[in-house]
Each structure stands twice: as structure tokens, then as C-alpha cells.
Scaffold this active site. Sequence first.
Site, short mmCIF file in Angstrom:
data_model
loop_
_atom_site.label_atom_id
_atom_site.label_comp_id
_atom_site.label_asym_id
_atom_site.label_seq_id
_atom_site.Cartn_x
_atom_site.Cartn_y
_atom_site.Cartn_z
N HIS A 89 0.42 -1.67 0.11
CA HIS A 89 -0.01 0.16 -0.08
C HIS A 89 1.04 0.89 0.23
CE1 HIS A 89 -4.32 -2.69 1.93
NE2 HIS A 89 -3.52 -2.96 0.66
N GLU A 91 0.62 3.56 1.68
CA GLU A 91 0.95 4.11 3.61
C GLU A 91 2.26 3.38 3.89
OE1 GLU A 91 -3.58 4.15 3.07
OE2 GLU A 91 -2.40 3.22 1.69
N CYS A 126 -6.73 1.83 4.82
CA CYS A 126 -7.01 -0.23 5.84
C CYS A 126 -6.98 -0.15 6.84
CB CYS A 126 -6.53 -0.68 4.20
SG CYS A 126 -5.15 -1.08 5.15
N CYS A 129 -3.54 -0.23 7.76
CA CYS A 129 -2.37 0.78 8.22
C CYS A 129 -2.52 1.70 8.38
CB CYS A 129 -2.75 1.63 6.11
SG CYS A 129 -1.75 0.41 4.52
#
Length: 155
Positions: A89, A91, A126, A129
Amino acid sequence: MGKREIVIPMSGRVSWDDYFLDIATLVARRSTCIRRMYGAVIVDERHRVISTGYNGSPFGDEHCTDVGCWREEHGIPHGEQYEKCVAVHAEQNALISANGKEIVGATIYLAGYDCAKEKWIEGVPCDICRPMLRNSGIKTLVTRNENGEVIKKDL
């Protein structure tokens, strides 16, 4: 990809939030995900960019833009079964690229794009994260909603 109108004011300076969200939007365009493109920018308290990240396959792996998306092919809805996704991801990539000591108290700017709907969406970390960001010491998330309004949230 849907167009985002960029408005350049005739006088005055762009706000810090708009400045960093615009950078996050450009970072998202590097994404190799065919479902959602995300860009992240981590910024310290003095408005210095610490790191950036976008979502995509790990270094050296094939990209979904080249070989297709396993989750898409199996009809797995957004927000479910992240463990079956090959992508890292945005992040996470920004955290990996950052110096841990520099990000304590920092802000993360997150831009998201829904490829199916062809529009920019609110950047929402999410369930994997969000705790990573909190544990890293990042204090604030800044994103835009679907109307382009800036949203700030404590992590």
C-alpha cells in the site's frame, strides 16, 4: 483516469494542505493497481517532505497493470482479503522509505482514485495501514473528499 481540475489562484499562495495533497495526487499516478490508485506523502511539522509512496507490486515483481489483478479476477470486493493482494500500500511504501525518528508527530497526506468509477475519492487507510500509521507516530491524516474538500483526521 478522470481529470482533476487544478485551480491556480491569481494571487496569494496555495495552502500547505492543497500543496501536499496535489503532490500526493501526482504520486498516486505512479500506482500499478488496476482497482484503486493511492499516493501518500509524509510531511514533518516544519512542512518538509519526509517520504512518498504509491501502491503497487514489490520491487522486481510483476505489476497488476501488466498481468491483471488476482482479486479482481476472483470477484473479491474492495476492503476484503487484503492478504491475497500482491501490492504494497501507498502508506506502507511511504513508511518503508521514511526515517522512523523523523515521522513522530508527522502528517500523512493521502490521495485516492477509484479506477472503475474513474474519479478521485477520499483517501482512507485500510485496517492494516491505520494501526501501522498510528504506531509509527504519525499524528494526522489529510485527504480530500469526493467534492475536493480537505479533510483532516487524527489517527
